[in-house]
Design a protein around this motif. Sequence first.
Motif, short mmCIF file in Angstrom:
data_model
loop_
_atom_site.label_atom_id
_atom_site.label_comp_id
_atom_site.label_asym_id
_atom_site.label_seq_id
_atom_site.Cartn_x
_atom_site.Cartn_y
_atom_site.Cartn_z
N ARG A 155 -5.18 10.35 -1.52
CA ARG A 155 -5.13 10.06 -0.08
C ARG A 155 -3.71 9.88 0.38
O ARG A 155 -2.81 9.62 -0.41
CB ARG A 155 -5.90 8.79 0.22
CG ARG A 155 -7.38 8.92 -0.03
CD ARG A 155 -8.11 7.76 0.60
NE ARG A 155 -9.53 7.96 0.46
CZ ARG A 155 -10.19 7.68 -0.65
NH1 ARG A 155 -9.55 7.19 -1.69
NH2 ARG A 155 -11.48 7.89 -0.73
N ILE A 156 -3.57 9.98 1.67
CA ILE A 156 -2.26 9.71 2.26
C ILE A 156 -2.43 8.68 3.36
O ILE A 156 -3.45 8.65 4.05
CB ILE A 156 -1.61 11.00 2.78
CG1 ILE A 156 -0.17 10.72 3.17
CG2 ILE A 156 -2.37 11.58 3.94
CD1 ILE A 156 0.65 11.95 3.29
N GLN A 157 -1.48 7.82 3.47
CA GLN A 157 -1.52 6.81 4.52
C GLN A 157 -0.19 6.79 5.23
O GLN A 157 0.85 6.93 4.60
CB GLN A 157 -1.77 5.43 3.91
CG GLN A 157 -3.22 5.05 3.87
CD GLN A 157 -3.40 3.69 3.30
OE1 GLN A 157 -3.40 3.51 2.10
NE2 GLN A 157 -3.52 2.71 4.16
N GLN A 158 -0.26 6.58 6.52
CA GLN A 158 0.98 6.51 7.27
C GLN A 158 1.52 5.11 7.25
O GLN A 158 0.77 4.14 7.38
CB GLN A 158 0.74 6.95 8.71
CG GLN A 158 0.65 8.45 8.85
CD GLN A 158 0.75 8.88 10.28
OE1 GLN A 158 0.42 8.11 11.17
NE2 GLN A 158 1.18 10.09 10.50
N ARG A 159 2.80 5.04 7.11
CA ARG A 159 3.46 3.75 7.24
C ARG A 159 4.28 3.78 8.52
O ARG A 159 4.06 4.62 9.38
CB ARG A 159 4.34 3.49 6.02
CG ARG A 159 3.55 3.15 4.80
CD ARG A 159 4.48 2.90 3.64
NE ARG A 159 5.51 1.92 3.99
CZ ARG A 159 6.80 2.04 3.65
NH1 ARG A 159 7.18 3.09 2.96
NH2 ARG A 159 7.67 1.14 3.98
N LEU A 203 2.48 7.06 2.30
CA LEU A 203 2.13 6.48 1.02
C LEU A 203 1.01 7.34 0.45
O LEU A 203 0.09 7.70 1.17
CB LEU A 203 1.64 5.05 1.27
CG LEU A 203 1.56 4.06 0.15
CD1 LEU A 203 2.96 3.74 -0.30
CD2 LEU A 203 0.90 2.81 0.67
N GLY A 218 -6.91 13.33 3.98
CA GLY A 218 -5.82 13.18 4.94
C GLY A 218 -5.47 14.48 5.62
O GLY A 218 -6.07 15.52 5.36
#
Lengths: 333, 111
Positions: free
Chosen positions: B32-36, B42, B110
Motif C-alpha cells: 500500500r501507499i499512504q500520503q504524508r 509511505l 493505492g
Amino acid sequence: MQSLDLSLKKKKKKKKPALDLEDGASPAVDELTDKTEALSLNEEAAPADADLTGKKKKKKSKSASEEAPAEEEPVAEEPLEEIDTSIKKKKKKSKALDEELDAEAAVAAAEAAENDMFGDDAPADDTGDLDLSGKKKKKKKKAAEAGEEEDDVFASEEKAPVAAGAETWLGSDRDYTYPELLQRVFDIMRAKNPTVAVGEKRRFVMKPPQVLRIGAKKCALVNFVEICSLMRRTQDHVLLFILSELGTTGSMDGNNHLIVKGRFQQKQMETVLRHYIREYVTCHTCKSPETNLTKENRLSFLQCETCGSTCSVAAIKAGFQAITTKRAAMRTG
Amino acid sequence: MATIQNFVPSRLDPFANDQSEDAPGGNYIHIRIQQRNGRKTLTTVQGVGEEFDKKKLVKAFKKEFACNGTIVEHPEYGEVIQLQGDQRNSICEFLVKFDLAKKEQLKVHGF
C-alpha cells in the motif's frame, strides 16, 4: 570527503563477513573465486566476492543459488555507478585491498586505496567494469520482462490476440494454429447471426472523475454520484473502496461531492476507479460490465447478467494503516 | 434408478478448493501507499510470509531502494514493513526476483 567516509564505512561492514567465511568456503564461493581470478587476475578480489555470497545467504533464508549474488551485486551498485563512478570503484577495490591495508591506520588506508585506485590498478578496474556491464545486461533484460508481464496482469481490458487474417494458412503448407481457428469460428458465428454479438468486446465506458482541489490538503470528486450510478454500485461501497485503497479518510458533502483527505490527481483517481471496476464491476468470467453485486450472509457475490455466472468477491478491507500524523498530537487529541 | 454413467470415483474431490493454483486466497502480500505531508509518501508491505525474517528483509530493502524503513508490529496483521517513499514497484520486482512471492500473490493498492 564524502567519498572517503563511504569507503571507511564500507570497509568496516564488509570486513567481518569476509573473515568469517574465509575458513569454510562453499562450492559456490569456489566457483566465484575461479571466475573472478580468471577475470581480474588479482586474488584479493575473491574474498570480497565470497563475502557477498555469504551475506546474501544470511540475508535471505533460502539457499542462495550462484546467480543470486551475481544479480544482486549490480543492482546494489547501479544507482551509484551513474552518479559517481569513483566511489563505486573504490568500494570494490578497498574491499579487495583490505588485507594489505589492515596494518595501516584507517585514514591512511583509505588514502592508499585511493592512490592505488587511480594510479596502479587501472587494468584491474577495467576488468571490474567489464564484468559489471555483463551482469547488468542480464538484469536489465529481466527487469524488462518483468515489466511486460506486469503490464499484462494489470491491463484491465486485455484483448485476445487477433490472428492476422482469416484462413491465411490456405495458401501455404503450414498447419493452422489454434488462434486462427478460433478467429475463424468467431468470424463465422458473427457472419451467420449478426444480431447476437458473440465475443464482441464492448468497451466499458466510464466518465473520467473530476477532481478538484479544496484548499491544500483535500480533494473533491465532483461527479462521484454519477460514477456510482454508471457502475450501478451503491455509493457506500464505492466510497469505502476508494478510502481504503487510498488509505485516507473522507466523506460526502452537501452537494454530493466526495471529499477525500490528501492530494490526488485525476489520473490517480482513475487508477483507483479502474481497480474498483476490475474487482467489483466487470464479470470475472466474461468481462461484461453488466453485473449485480449482492450480499448473502456477509459474503459479496458478483452476478453477471450477460453470462449468468456468479462469483464471490472479497470484502473491502482497509488493511494496515501506518501512523502518519504526529504521535504526540495523537496522544493529546 | 438411473445410474450415473462415466462416474469414476477418484481421490480427487471435485468440490475441493483448487490447490494447484499457486496463489492461495489467504496469503496475499498487500503493498500500500499512504500520503504524508507534502509530496512525501509511505509504502507498507503487509503479509510477507512467516518464513522470512522481516528484519533482514527490511535491511535488504533499505539498501536496495536507498530509503529508510522499519517493522511495525500489528495485532491483526502481524509484522508490517514500512518504507519511506513510493517503493511499490521496486518491492514487487524485488519480491518476485528473489522468489519471496509469486506475482499473483502481490496486491498493489493505492493510486
